[in-house]
Design a protein around this motif. Structure first.
Motif, PDB file in Angstrom:
ATOM      1  N   THR A  34       9.247   5.395  -8.121  1.00  0.00           N
ATOM      2  CA  THR A  34      10.049   5.790  -8.475  1.00  0.00           C
ATOM      3  C   THR A  34      11.619   5.493  -8.658  1.00  0.00           C
ATOM      4  OG1 THR A  34       8.113   7.751  -7.719  1.00  0.00           O
ATOM      5  CG2 THR A  34      10.748   8.294  -8.960  1.00  0.00           C
ATOM      6  N   ARG A  35      11.718   5.636  -9.382  1.00  0.00           N
ATOM      7  CA  ARG A  35      13.805   5.598 -10.431  1.00  0.00           C
ATOM      8  C   ARG A  35      14.381   6.743 -10.171  1.00  0.00           C
ATOM      9  NH1 ARG A  35      14.202   0.207 -10.846  1.00  0.00           N
ATOM     10  NH2 ARG A  35      12.175  -0.768 -11.420  1.00  0.00           N
ATOM     11  N   PRO A  85       0.412  -1.072  -0.076  1.00  0.00           N
ATOM     12  CA  PRO A  85      -0.259   0.295  -0.367  1.00  0.00           C
ATOM     13  C   PRO A  85       1.137   1.545   0.106  1.00  0.00           C
ATOM     14  CG  PRO A  85       0.183  -1.336   2.422  1.00  0.00           C
ATOM     15  CD  PRO A  85       0.982  -2.242   1.295  1.00  0.00           C
ATOM     16  N   GLY A  86       1.363   1.064   0.577  1.00  0.00           N
ATOM     17  CA  GLY A  86       2.630   2.121   0.339  1.00  0.00           C
ATOM     18  C   GLY A  86       3.347   2.352  -1.445  1.00  0.00           C
ATOM     19  N   SER A  87       4.761   2.899  -1.064  1.00  0.00           N
ATOM     20  CA  SER A  87       5.518   3.855  -2.409  1.00  0.00           C
ATOM     21  C   SER A  87       6.824   3.454  -1.914  1.00  0.00           C
ATOM     22  CB  SER A  87       4.965   5.364  -2.558  1.00  0.00           C
ATOM     23  OG  SER A  87       5.866   6.094  -1.251  1.00  0.00           O
ATOM     24  N   LEU A  88       8.065   3.445  -3.312  1.00  0.00           N
ATOM     25  CA  LEU A  88       8.814   3.055  -3.366  1.00  0.00           C
ATOM     26  C   LEU A  88       9.745   4.050  -4.188  1.00  0.00           C
ATOM     27  CD1 LEU A  88      11.528   0.624  -2.466  1.00  0.00           C
ATOM     28  CD2 LEU A  88      11.091   0.060  -4.952  1.00  0.00           C
ATOM     29  N   MET A 103      12.479  -5.875  -5.761  1.00  0.00           N
ATOM     30  CA  MET A 103      11.438  -5.155  -4.648  1.00  0.00           C
ATOM     31  C   MET A 103      10.428  -3.946  -4.925  1.00  0.00           C
ATOM     32  SD  MET A 103      11.179  -4.935  -1.197  1.00  0.00           S
ATOM     33  CE  MET A 103      12.069  -4.777  -0.051  1.00  0.00           C
ATOM     34  N   ALA A 104      10.787  -3.829  -6.511  1.00  0.00           N
ATOM     35  CA  ALA A 104       9.763  -2.539  -7.252  1.00  0.00           C
ATOM     36  C   ALA A 104       9.100  -3.340  -7.656  1.00  0.00           C
ATOM     37  CB  ALA A 104      10.847  -2.090  -8.340  1.00  0.00           C
ATOM     38  N   ASP A 105       8.925  -4.525  -7.710  1.00  0.00           N
ATOM     39  CA  ASP A 105       6.997  -5.183  -8.179  1.00  0.00           C
ATOM     40  C   ASP A 105       6.553  -5.578  -6.878  1.00  0.00           C
ATOM     41  OD1 ASP A 105       8.980  -6.039 -10.365  1.00  0.00           O
ATOM     42  OD2 ASP A 105       9.738  -7.662 -10.258  1.00  0.00           O
TER      43      ASP A 105
END
Length: 287
Positions: free
Chosen positions: A264-265, A9-12, A256-258
């Motif tokens: 965001t990169r 539910p969060g963001s990376l 982890m991005a998956d």
């Protein structure tokens, strides 16, 4: 263990930082900003104890309270969580070796003891990787896949069938986990709170340094420590992934991005360490 396919539910934020490009300075600037703006509590996961100590010293010099920004290794974070379940647990880095050798001593057949002793290196390595890769005890296919991926067959004498050695490893794995409330080894520090779903501190921000060298257990613990709707920031260089022997994945940051729908990169690729001639040569391989 629950490792669902649903997005977190969060963001990376994946901050891909090349060598000498100011990773630590960037992290400290970010932490200072979050502290000044009251954006929530922060955990900084360092790869080893030495780096954790350096970050703690920088936080202290900046006057940032540990209740706002807490730095430590993933092992220390996992052990802190596990001690909520097993308050008096002891640490023994040779836990699995001790269990294995005591089991051999109980054998009456000398030849059988010799066979088991010759398999010790294989069995201990496979059990360690099983914890770092977060394997299920009965998932035989995953165990064999781990053997092949890490080239463990060469660790086993030709006289011992691989099927038997894997079964022995699974036995040791189960016995090790049954004793986690009394004693843990270094792999258990991270794996036990995952396997037994121990409660842990949740953080609004989880920052992971040297993220390119994380294994599945470290990544799962980082996710477990992230508050609902929080933000995770990975800092690392995929081109410097060199810890495969600890169960790490060369594409750890992508894996982890998956896990997140909101990713965001950003690059961190201006080096302050190397002269321009070195950079031009390095750019043939890494940009």
């Amino acid at each position: 263990l629950d490792w669902s396919d649903e997005a977190e539910p969060g963001s990376l934020l994946n901050l891909e930082a090349r060598a000498g490009c100011g990773k630590t300075s960037t992290l400290m600037s970010l932490i200072s900003h979050l502290n000044e703006t009251g954006r929530g509590n922060i955990f900084i996961g360092a790869f080893n104890k030495s780096i954790a100590g350096e970050i703690k010293a920088k936080l202290n010099d900046s006057g940032i309270d540990w209740k706002t920004a807490m730095a430590g290794t993933m092992h220390s974070a996992g052990l802190k969580a596990w001690r909520k379940v097993a308050k008096n647990v002891e640490i023994n880095g040779d836990k699995c070796r001790d269990i294995w050798r005591k089991s051999i001593e109980r054998k009456d057949d000398y030849d059988q003891r010799e066979i088991l002793a010759s398999a010790e290196g294989f069995v201990l390595k496979l059990v360690s990787l099983a914890k770092q890769r977060v394997l299920e005890a009965d998932d035989l296919d995953a165990w064999f896949a781990t053997v092949d991926h890490f080239g463990l067959r060469d660790e086993l004498p030709d006289s011992i069938e691989i099927n038997r050695a894997v079964r022995w490893s699974q036995w040791l794995f189960r016995n090790s986990m049954q004793r986690c409330r009394e004693v843990v080894d270094f792999d258990d520090m991270i794996f036990a709170p995952l396997a037994f779903d121990a409660p842990c501190w949740r953080h609004d921000w989880v920052l992971i340094d040297e993220a390119q060298d994380t294994n599945p257990a470290r990544r799962m613990l980082a996710l477990k420590m992230l508050a609902h709707g929080g933000r995770m920031i990975l800092v690392g260089d995929p081109h410097q992934a060199v810890y495969g022997f600890t169960g790490a994945d060369s594409d750890a940051m992508d894996l982890m991005a998956d896990r997140f729908a909101d990713v965001t990169r950003l690059p961190l690729n201006f080096t302050f360490r190397c002269p321009q001639a070195v950079v031009r040569e390095a750019n043939h391989y890494v940009t």
